[in-house]
Scaffold this motif. Structure first.
Motif, PDB file in Angstrom:
ATOM      1  N   GLU A   1      81.303  94.527  56.886  1.00 33.03           N
ATOM      2  CA  GLU A   1      82.120  95.730  57.087  1.00 33.03           C
ATOM      3  C   GLU A   1      82.048  96.646  55.867  1.00 33.03           C
ATOM      4  O   GLU A   1      82.029  97.870  56.009  1.00 33.03           O
ATOM      5  CB  GLU A   1      83.575  95.351  57.381  1.00 33.03           C
ATOM      6  N   LEU A   2      82.010  96.065  54.680  1.00 28.25           N
ATOM      7  CA  LEU A   2      81.907  96.868  53.462  1.00 28.25           C
ATOM      8  C   LEU A   2      80.584  97.618  53.420  1.00 28.25           C
ATOM      9  O   LEU A   2      80.513  98.758  52.971  1.00 28.25           O
ATOM     10  CB  LEU A   2      82.057  95.987  52.216  1.00 28.25           C
TER      11      LEU A   2
ATOM     12  N   SER B   1      81.032 100.682  55.432  1.00 29.90           N
ATOM     13  CA  SER B   1      82.213 101.476  55.108  1.00 29.90           C
ATOM     14  C   SER B   1      81.846 102.677  54.243  1.00 29.90           C
ATOM     15  O   SER B   1      81.023 102.589  53.332  1.00 29.90           O
ATOM     16  CB  SER B   1      83.237 100.622  54.368  1.00 29.90           C
ATOM     17  N   THR B   2      82.471 103.783  54.540  1.00 31.31           N
ATOM     18  CA  THR B   2      82.268 104.981  53.723  1.00 31.31           C
ATOM     19  C   THR B   2      83.471 105.254  52.829  1.00 31.31           C
ATOM     20  O   THR B   2      83.391 106.093  51.936  1.00 31.31           O
ATOM     21  CB  THR B   2      82.030 106.209  54.622  1.00 31.31           C
ATOM     22  N   THR B   3      84.579 104.538  53.056  1.00 31.06           N
ATOM     23  CA  THR B   3      85.786 104.797  52.279  1.00 31.06           C
ATOM     24  C   THR B   3      86.078 103.737  51.217  1.00 31.06           C
ATOM     25  O   THR B   3      86.792 104.005  50.273  1.00 31.06           O
ATOM     26  CB  THR B   3      87.016 104.895  53.217  1.00 31.06           C
TER      27      THR B   3
ATOM     28  N   PHE C   1      91.595  96.532  51.941  1.00 27.29           N
ATOM     29  CA  PHE C   1      90.424  96.475  52.820  1.00 27.29           C
ATOM     30  C   PHE C   1      90.532  95.282  53.764  1.00 27.29           C
ATOM     31  O   PHE C   1      90.276  95.397  54.960  1.00 27.29           O
ATOM     32  CB  PHE C   1      89.145  96.384  51.980  1.00 27.29           C
TER      33      PHE C   1
ATOM     34  N   ILE D   1      90.694  95.552  57.906  1.00 33.42           N
ATOM     35  CA  ILE D   1      89.688  94.921  58.764  1.00 33.42           C
ATOM     36  C   ILE D   1      90.324  93.868  59.667  1.00 33.42           C
ATOM     37  O   ILE D   1      90.043  93.815  60.868  1.00 33.42           O
ATOM     38  CB  ILE D   1      88.560  94.289  57.915  1.00 33.42           C
TER      39      ILE D   1
END
Length: 149
Positions: free
Chosen positions: A94-95, A98-100, A108, A112
């Motif tokens: 997921e990281l 991720s853009t944020t 985080f 998630i």
């Protein structure tokens, strides 16, 4: 519970391998204590060091995780090693998209896990597809047709 299953345990042959009421110094039994938060941190650090790209040297042994994130992961996983590693793998994936977020911190992890739980609940609520086949009904109809002949 041990008293309730004792007879069945003995009949199955498990009493010889792992007695329910084991003597204090049984040499063939290995007891595993539950993981601690520090054990979870060590577990993740070992896996990260093993699979980290050699060219990428991090100053922090648990990077991209934070200590708070690992504690949160350990709690969510109920200190189960396999569940901890599975969740860490999902978080790293997921990281990557991720853009944020740039690190895996407790915020985080919360975001998630919350998203994952929400999608699991929505998946359970979805009705069956219209084009699905009811096999039980189909089998009953077939059985009725055979009995009429």
């Amino acid at each position: 519970v041990p008293r309730l299953i004792g007879d069945a345990w003995a009949e199955s042959g498990m009493e010889r391998r792992s007695p329910i009421f084991a003597p204090e110094k049984a040499h063939h039994i290995i007891s595993f204590n539950k993981l601690t938060h520090e054990d979870a941190k060590s577990l993740i650090a070992i896996y990260i060091s093993k699979y980290r790209i050699p060219e990428f040297k991090a100053t922090n042994e648990i990077y991209p995780f934070t200590a708070k994130a690992i504690s949160k992961i350990a709690e969510i996983s109920e200190l189960n090693a396999a569940a901890i590693l599975r969740l860490c793998n999902e978080l790293v994936e997921e990281l990557a998209v991720s853009t944020t977020f740039e690190i895996i911190d407790d915020k985080f992890v919360d975001s998630i896990v919350k998203t994952k739980n929400k999608s699991d609940v929505e998946h359970e609520k979805k009705p069956l597809q219209e084009d699905g086949v009811d096999l039980i009904r189909k089998a009953r109809l077939k059985k009725k047709r055979k009995s009429k002949k």
